[in-house]
Write an enzyme that holds these catalytic residues in place. Structure first.
Site, PDB file in Angstrom:
ATOM      1  N   TRP A 165       0.811  -1.222   0.000  1.00 46.42           N
ATOM      2  CA  TRP A 165       0.000   0.000   0.000  1.00 46.42           C
ATOM      3  C   TRP A 165       0.840   1.265   0.000  1.00 46.42           C
ATOM      4  O   TRP A 165       0.319   2.354  -0.196  1.00 46.42           O
ATOM      5  CB  TRP A 165      -0.886   0.013   1.255  1.00 46.42           C
ATOM      6  N   ASN A 166       2.146   1.168   0.241  1.00 49.46           N
ATOM      7  CA  ASN A 166       2.890   2.401   0.540  1.00 49.46           C
ATOM      8  C   ASN A 166       3.193   3.245  -0.694  1.00 49.46           C
ATOM      9  O   ASN A 166       3.264   4.464  -0.603  1.00 49.46           O
ATOM     10  CB  ASN A 166       4.175   2.082   1.320  1.00 49.46           C
ATOM     11  N   LYS A 189      -2.579  -8.557  -7.416  1.00 43.39           N
ATOM     12  CA  LYS A 189      -3.387  -8.192  -6.247  1.00 43.39           C
ATOM     13  C   LYS A 189      -2.753  -6.975  -5.579  1.00 43.39           C
ATOM     14  O   LYS A 189      -1.717  -7.083  -4.911  1.00 43.39           O
ATOM     15  CB  LYS A 189      -3.427  -9.347  -5.230  1.00 43.39           C
ATOM     16  N   PRO A 190      -3.358  -5.806  -5.765  1.00 41.23           N
ATOM     17  CA  PRO A 190      -2.865  -4.653  -5.008  1.00 41.23           C
ATOM     18  C   PRO A 190      -3.315  -4.798  -3.558  1.00 41.23           C
ATOM     19  O   PRO A 190      -4.145  -5.656  -3.249  1.00 41.23           O
ATOM     20  CB  PRO A 190      -3.554  -3.459  -5.685  1.00 41.23           C
ATOM     21  N   ASP A 191      -2.786  -3.980  -2.676  1.00 39.24           N
ATOM     22  CA  ASP A 191      -3.270  -4.026  -1.305  1.00 39.24           C
ATOM     23  C   ASP A 191      -4.739  -3.579  -1.281  1.00 39.24           C
ATOM     24  O   ASP A 191      -5.146  -2.689  -2.039  1.00 39.24           O
ATOM     25  CB  ASP A 191      -2.423  -3.103  -0.423  1.00 39.24           C
ATOM     26  N   SER A 192      -5.523  -4.186  -0.382  1.00 39.67           N
ATOM     27  CA  SER A 192      -6.971  -3.909  -0.352  1.00 39.67           C
ATOM     28  C   SER A 192      -7.282  -2.453  -0.016  1.00 39.67           C
ATOM     29  O   SER A 192      -8.356  -1.960  -0.346  1.00 39.67           O
ATOM     30  CB  SER A 192      -7.651  -4.775   0.708  1.00 39.67           C
ATOM     31  N   GLY A 240       6.612  -6.487  -0.167  1.00 43.61           N
ATOM     32  CA  GLY A 240       5.923  -6.363   1.122  1.00 43.61           C
ATOM     33  C   GLY A 240       6.867  -6.734   2.245  1.00 43.61           C
ATOM     34  O   GLY A 240       8.089  -6.552   2.137  1.00 43.61           O
ATOM     35  N   GLU A 262      10.814  -8.276  -2.889  1.00 38.48           N
ATOM     36  CA  GLU A 262      11.333  -6.958  -2.492  1.00 38.48           C
ATOM     37  C   GLU A 262      10.772  -6.677  -1.105  1.00 38.48           C
ATOM     38  O   GLU A 262       9.590  -6.394  -0.954  1.00 38.48           O
ATOM     39  CB  GLU A 262      10.874  -5.881  -3.483  1.00 38.48           C
ATOM     40  N   LEU A 263      11.638  -6.731  -0.090  1.00 37.58           N
ATOM     41  CA  LEU A 263      11.118  -6.761   1.283  1.00 37.58           C
ATOM     42  C   LEU A 263      11.553  -5.533   2.091  1.00 37.58           C
ATOM     43  O   LEU A 263      11.791  -4.485   1.542  1.00 37.58           O
ATOM     44  CB  LEU A 263      11.556  -8.088   1.925  1.00 37.58           C
ATOM     45  N   CYS A 296      10.284   1.623   1.616  1.00 39.70           N
ATOM     46  CA  CYS A 296      11.220   0.531   1.915  1.00 39.70           C
ATOM     47  C   CYS A 296      12.656   1.006   1.964  1.00 39.70           C
ATOM     48  O   CYS A 296      13.466   0.460   2.698  1.00 39.70           O
ATOM     49  CB  CYS A 296      11.047  -0.581   0.886  1.00 39.70           C
TER      50      CYS A 296
HETATM   51  P1  NAD Z   1       2.557  -7.311   3.955  1.00 40.56           P
HETATM   52  O1  NAD Z   1       3.526  -8.365   3.634  1.00 40.56           O
HETATM   53  O2  NAD Z   1       1.679  -7.513   5.128  1.00 40.56           O
HETATM   54  O3  NAD Z   1       1.568  -7.003   2.733  1.00 40.56           O
HETATM   55  C1  NAD Z   1       2.036  -6.699   1.437  1.00 40.56           C
HETATM   56  C2  NAD Z   1       1.074  -7.291   0.428  1.00 40.56           C
HETATM   57  O4  NAD Z   1       1.083  -8.703   0.571  1.00 40.56           O
HETATM   58  C3  NAD Z   1      -0.388  -6.863   0.597  1.00 40.56           C
HETATM   59  O5  NAD Z   1      -0.979  -6.692  -0.670  1.00 40.56           O
HETATM   60  C4  NAD Z   1      -1.015  -8.048   1.322  1.00 40.56           C
HETATM   61  O6  NAD Z   1      -2.401  -8.178   1.089  1.00 40.56           O
HETATM   62  C5  NAD Z   1      -0.246  -9.194   0.698  1.00 40.56           C
HETATM   63  N1  NAD Z   1      -0.183 -10.418   1.493  1.00 40.56           N
HETATM   64  C6  NAD Z   1      -0.178 -10.551   2.839  1.00 40.56           C
HETATM   65  N2  NAD Z   1      -0.088 -11.857   3.170  1.00 40.56           N
HETATM   66  C7  NAD Z   1      -0.027 -12.562   2.015  1.00 40.56           C
HETATM   67  C8  NAD Z   1       0.080 -13.948   1.697  1.00 40.56           C
HETATM   68  N3  NAD Z   1       0.152 -14.893   2.640  1.00 40.56           N
HETATM   69  N4  NAD Z   1       0.125 -14.300   0.387  1.00 40.56           N
HETATM   70  C9  NAD Z   1       0.085 -13.371  -0.580  1.00 40.56           C
HETATM   71  N5  NAD Z   1      -0.026 -12.051  -0.335  1.00 40.56           N
HETATM   72  C10 NAD Z   1      -0.077 -11.648   0.941  1.00 40.56           C
HETATM   73  O7  NAD Z   1       3.406  -5.987   4.078  1.00 40.56           O
HETATM   74  P2  NAD Z   1       2.969  -4.618   4.673  1.00 40.56           P
HETATM   75  O8  NAD Z   1       3.409  -4.621   6.081  1.00 40.56           O
HETATM   76  O9  NAD Z   1       1.577  -4.277   4.368  1.00 40.56           O
HETATM   77  O10 NAD Z   1       3.918  -3.671   3.782  1.00 40.56           O
HETATM   78  C11 NAD Z   1       4.981  -2.999   4.271  1.00 40.56           C
HETATM   79  C12 NAD Z   1       6.266  -3.796   4.072  1.00 40.56           C
HETATM   80  O11 NAD Z   1       6.591  -3.839   2.708  1.00 40.56           O
HETATM   81  C13 NAD Z   1       7.453  -3.156   4.752  1.00 40.56           C
HETATM   82  O12 NAD Z   1       8.191  -4.124   5.437  1.00 40.56           O
HETATM   83  C14 NAD Z   1       8.261  -2.594   3.613  1.00 40.56           C
HETATM   84  O13 NAD Z   1       9.622  -2.463   3.865  1.00 40.56           O
HETATM   85  C15 NAD Z   1       7.964  -3.538   2.516  1.00 40.56           C
HETATM   86  N6  NAD Z   1       8.159  -2.882   1.213  1.00 40.56           N
HETATM   87  C16 NAD Z   1       9.263  -3.222   0.485  1.00 40.56           C
HETATM   88  C17 NAD Z   1       9.506  -2.610  -0.737  1.00 40.56           C
HETATM   89  C18 NAD Z   1      10.722  -2.976  -1.556  1.00 40.56           C
HETATM   90  O14 NAD Z   1      10.778  -2.635  -2.738  1.00 40.56           O
HETATM   91  N7  NAD Z   1      11.714  -3.651  -1.000  1.00 40.56           N
HETATM   92  C19 NAD Z   1       8.625  -1.645  -1.220  1.00 40.56           C
HETATM   93  C20 NAD Z   1       7.519  -1.326  -0.445  1.00 40.56           C
HETATM   94  C21 NAD Z   1       7.282  -1.963   0.765  1.00 40.56           C
END
Ligand code: NAD
Length: 526
Positions: A165-166, A189-192, A240, A262-263, A296
């Protein structure tokens, strides 16, 4: 009695939001369930979005696969034309996208604009480069003059993308662009809480000529739809959290498909003794508080040489206090809102824990419900120590810790003492030293004398994470090659690669040994 805080007014919705129901119809969902998308600015609704089921994911992937067959036959030039048109229209119609990104993500307009710039740069880059990177190329064959070999790159088929979502526009679109240009279909699937920015981009791409159905969007809970996406995909692109990334990697391992992850990060900034102090302070503010730190590649740890520590901290405090904090669909504010109650709770927990264990709040440190329900002040902390949660864990909010160091070697060691390795910056007037030190940092991107944008925006080179920050890369050649299967096609015209009739195997092997010795010395043979 506690003072009551007046609730801030809702942010007026622009007229073009009347198009959202039309955009929402692009979501593949068959069961009539809907979810309300609310703005972090005021927690009031932006629009409603259909909720997909795992069966919807399967049918979206099936449809995408049908459309992909024709798409893969199109020339690179035909595909590129669509994305260059998209580039121009994103820039032309940026005001609509800026409103959507701001409303969905809660960020300041200047930070929303970064997403426009990113989408344009990535569209241009891969539209111009896809053919060069993916066209069949001649390779050295086994027997010079007799074996001709080509390397072919075929699309994987259906790429699943899960985005956070960010940066809802940039993350929603920039991984899809190379996947599509490589000839794949995408089910995303974008974030909800941030689906409309991605849907806006899909709608615009279709207007620019992308075939209907090639890029499918599903919406809903990640753990519910994730396994269905994995089951349908030939490759999985995820952005995520590290925790979810591990789940995706396990599932991809079971299916034996590739994935790119990408975490998170705990990104350091190193201010060396000869740094331009004013530039470093300005960079620290931008690097730490862009998108309210929900980025991130955002800076969360600053290591300053002891000789500069006092003026640096004073300057950082002054500059941070001056930041205009607020919510609204214009360019007035420099820092916006956090995205969710969960983000706010994490920021509060990290700051409270650090303060309780002895950290000093240099400035900020408080939520600001008087400005917006999820707003938190940009916060600078000093005297942060191991044992405090935010010493090592990613906060993903507007909080940065400042530490002192005595030698460059110590700075590198402390910057590297993290399970993450996403992004870093080094500030020094000696750019040769900066470059040498950069290569000692275990981070996927390191920028000298700028913050994240210079590295992230240099999309001709790959970006991604070491360690717990990820697997695989986006941007550059790797950012598109990963969406392809490589094939080696070799035509052999010489004698068979076996002993001629009547020649014993041992004699044949001796002959080939001699030939290998000669080839080893022949100029031009690799
Ligand atoms: P999250 O992992 O909870 O969610 C991210 C996405 O994954 C959402 O769309 C969510 O619905 C989906 N998701 C959650 N569980 C899932 C599963 N079991 N299977 C498939 N999809 C699933 O992350 P968040 O906390 O919402 O996002 C923030 C994190 O993302 C931070 O840690 C940030 O550093 C990271 N991030 C990394 C980058 C990068 O390029 N490295 C960019 C942006 C955000």
């Amino acid at each position: 009695m506690a003072a009551t805080v007046a609730a801030p007014p809702t942010v007026a919705r622009p007229a073009h939001l009347s198009r959202l129901p039309e955009l929402a119809r692009r979501v593949v969902a068959s069961h009539g369930a809907r979810a309300t998308v609310r703005s972090p600015f005021d927690l009031a609704p932006i629009g409603e979005i259909p909720v997909s089921t795992p069966a919807d994911v399967a049918s979206a992937a099936e449809r995408a696969r049908q459309v992909q067959e024709d798409w893969a036959q199109r020339t690179f030039a035909e595909r590129a034309k669509i994305f260059l048109r998209f580039h121009d229209r994103v820039l032309d119609r940026q005001a609509e996208a800026l409103d959507l990104v701001q409303l969905e993500a809660g960020k300041a307009r200047a930070h929303a604009w970064e997403e426009i710039g990113d989408v344009a740069i990535v569209s241009r880059y891969y539209a111009h480069q896809a053919e060069r990177l993916l066209a069949p190329r001649s390779r050295q064959g086994l027997v010079p003059g007799a074996t001709q070999t080509w390397e072919y790159r075929h699309p994987k088929g259906v790429v699943a993308i899960v985005a956070p979502w960010n940066y809802p526009l940039a993350m929603g679109v920039t991984d899809a662009i190379p996947a599509l240009l490589a000839g794949n279909a995408v089910v995303e699937k974008p974030d909800s809480q941030t689906p409309f920015s991605t849907l806006w981009a899909l709608d615009l791409l279709v207007e620019c000529g992308l075939p209907e159905g090639l890029w499918q969007i599903v919406c809903g809970d990640g753990p519910t739809l994730g396994p269905a996406l994995m089951a349908a995909a030939d490759y999985f692109q995820f952005t995520g959290s590290t925790a979810t990334g591990r789940t995706i990697a396990r599932q991809a391992g079971e299916r034996l498909i590739g994935c790119s992850l990408e975490l998170g990060g705990k990104n350091p900034m190193l201010v060396l003794a000869d740094a331009d102090l004013d530039a470093a302070i300005e960079g620290a503010v931008r690097g730490s508080f862009a998108s309210a730190g929900q980025l991130c590649v955002s800076t969360e740890r600053i290591y300053v040489h002891r000789s500069l520590a006092a003026p640096f901290l004073a300057g950082l405090e002054a500059a941070t206090r001056k930041l205009r904090l607020g919510v609204g669909l214009d360019w007035t504010y420099e820092v916006g809102s956090l995205h969710s109650e969960r983000q706010l709770a994490t920021v509060r927990a990290h700051v409270d824990d650090a303060v309780a264990k002895g950290a000093r709040v240099v400035c900020g440190g408080r939520p600001r419900p008087d400005i917006g329900p999820l707003v938190h002040e940009p916060t600078v902390l000093a005297e942060v120590a191991p044992g405090m949660t935010l010493f090592a864990e990613e906060t993903f909010g507007p909080v940065v810790s400042v530490y002192e160091f005595d030698s460059n070697h110590e700075a590198v060691e402390r910057a590297n003492a993290s399970r993450y390795g996403l992004n870093a910056s080094i500030w020094t007037r000696d750019t040769d030293l900066g470059r040498r030190m950069a290569t000692r940092l275990r981070c996927g991107t390191v920028t000298v004398n700028e913050t994240y944008a210079a590295g992230y925006g240099s999309v001709d080179a790959p970006m991604g994470g070491f360690g717990d920050s990820g697997l695989g890369r986006r941007h550059g050649a790797e950012g598109i090659l990963k969406y392809t299967e490589t094939q080696n096609v070799s035509i052999h015209r010489g004698p068979a690669l076996a002993p001629p009739r009547g020649i014993p195997a041992e004699a044949f092997a001796r002959g080939v040994t001699g030939a290998l010795r000669a080839l080893r010395r022949l100029p031009g043979v690799r």
